[in-house]
Design a protein around this motif. Structure first.
Motif, PDB file in Angstrom:
ATOM      1  N   LEU A   1       0.825  -1.207   0.000  1.00 42.67           N
ATOM      2  CA  LEU A   1       0.000   0.000   0.000  1.00 42.67           C
ATOM      3  C   LEU A   1       0.860   1.259   0.000  1.00 42.67           C
ATOM      4  O   LEU A   1       0.536   2.238  -0.677  1.00 42.67           O
ATOM      5  N   LEU A   2       1.962   1.244   0.736  1.00 40.49           N
ATOM      6  CA  LEU A   2       2.854   2.403   0.744  1.00 40.49           C
ATOM      7  C   LEU A   2       3.503   2.620  -0.618  1.00 40.49           C
ATOM      8  O   LEU A   2       3.634   3.757  -1.085  1.00 40.49           O
ATOM      9  N   VAL A   3       3.893   1.532  -1.275  1.00 42.29           N
ATOM     10  CA  VAL A   3       4.486   1.652  -2.613  1.00 42.29           C
ATOM     11  C   VAL A   3       3.465   2.217  -3.597  1.00 42.29           C
ATOM     12  O   VAL A   3       3.778   3.091  -4.408  1.00 42.29           O
ATOM     13  N   ALA A   4       2.222   1.723  -3.510  1.00 43.25           N
ATOM     14  CA  ALA A   4       1.168   2.225  -4.400  1.00 43.25           C
ATOM     15  C   ALA A   4       0.913   3.705  -4.166  1.00 43.25           C
ATOM     16  O   ALA A   4       0.742   4.473  -5.118  1.00 43.25           O
ATOM     17  N   GLN A   5       0.908   4.129  -2.911  1.00 40.15           N
ATOM     18  CA  GLN A   5       0.722   5.546  -2.617  1.00 40.15           C
ATOM     19  C   GLN A   5       1.867   6.381  -3.169  1.00 40.15           C
ATOM     20  O   GLN A   5       1.651   7.473  -3.700  1.00 40.15           O
ATOM     21  N   GLY A   6       3.087   5.878  -3.039  1.00 38.18           N
ATOM     22  CA  GLY A   6       4.241   6.599  -3.575  1.00 38.18           C
ATOM     23  C   GLY A   6       4.170   6.758  -5.082  1.00 38.18           C
ATOM     24  O   GLY A   6       4.489   7.819  -5.622  1.00 38.18           O
ATOM     25  N   VAL A   7       3.717   5.716  -5.770  1.00 41.00           N
ATOM     26  CA  VAL A   7       3.598   5.785  -7.237  1.00 41.00           C
ATOM     27  C   VAL A   7       2.520   6.783  -7.640  1.00 41.00           C
ATOM     28  O   VAL A   7       2.721   7.590  -8.563  1.00 41.00           O
ATOM     29  N   VAL A   8       1.390   6.759  -6.962  1.00 40.78           N
ATOM     30  CA  VAL A   8       0.301   7.688  -7.288  1.00 40.78           C
ATOM     31  C   VAL A   8       0.730   9.130  -7.035  1.00 40.78           C
ATOM     32  O   VAL A   8       0.481  10.013  -7.863  1.00 40.78           O
ATOM     33  N   ILE A   9       1.393   9.387  -5.928  1.00 38.09           N
ATOM     34  CA  ILE A   9       1.859  10.749  -5.633  1.00 38.09           C
ATOM     35  C   ILE A   9       2.903  11.188  -6.648  1.00 38.09           C
ATOM     36  O   ILE A   9       2.917  12.340  -7.085  1.00 38.09           O
ATOM     37  N   SER A  10       3.769  10.273  -7.061  1.00 43.20           N
ATOM     38  CA  SER A  10       4.790  10.607  -8.058  1.00 43.20           C
ATOM     39  C   SER A  10       4.154  10.963  -9.405  1.00 43.20           C
ATOM     40  O   SER A  10       4.572  11.921 -10.057  1.00 43.20           O
TER      41      SER A  10
END
Length: 51
Positions: free
Chosen positions: A14-23
Motif C-alpha cells: 500500500l505504501l508503494v502504491a501511494q508513492g507511485v500515485v503521488i509521483s
C-alpha cells in the motif's frame, strides 16, 4: 507467524502504491522552480519517510 508476514507485505504494498500515485500526480504539476529546470518537490519521499 505467517499472518504477520502477510500483513507487513500488504502494508508495504500500500505504501508503494501511494508513492507511485503521488509521483504521477507530481509529474502533472508544473515545475515551481524556474531557476532549476527538472527539479521537483519530491512529495513521494513523504511515503518513504513514513515507511
Amino acid at each position: 507467524m505467517q499472518r504477520h508476514g502477510h500483513r507487513m507485505l500488504v502494508y508495504l504494498s500500500l505504501l508503494v502504491a501511494q508513492g507511485v500515485v503521488i509521483s504521477i500526480f507530481e509529474r502533472m504539476l508544473p515545475s515551481p522552480f524556474v531557476f532549476a529546470p527538472g527539479a521537483k518537490l519530491g512529495l513521494a519521499n513523504i511515503v518513504t519517510l513514513l515507511a
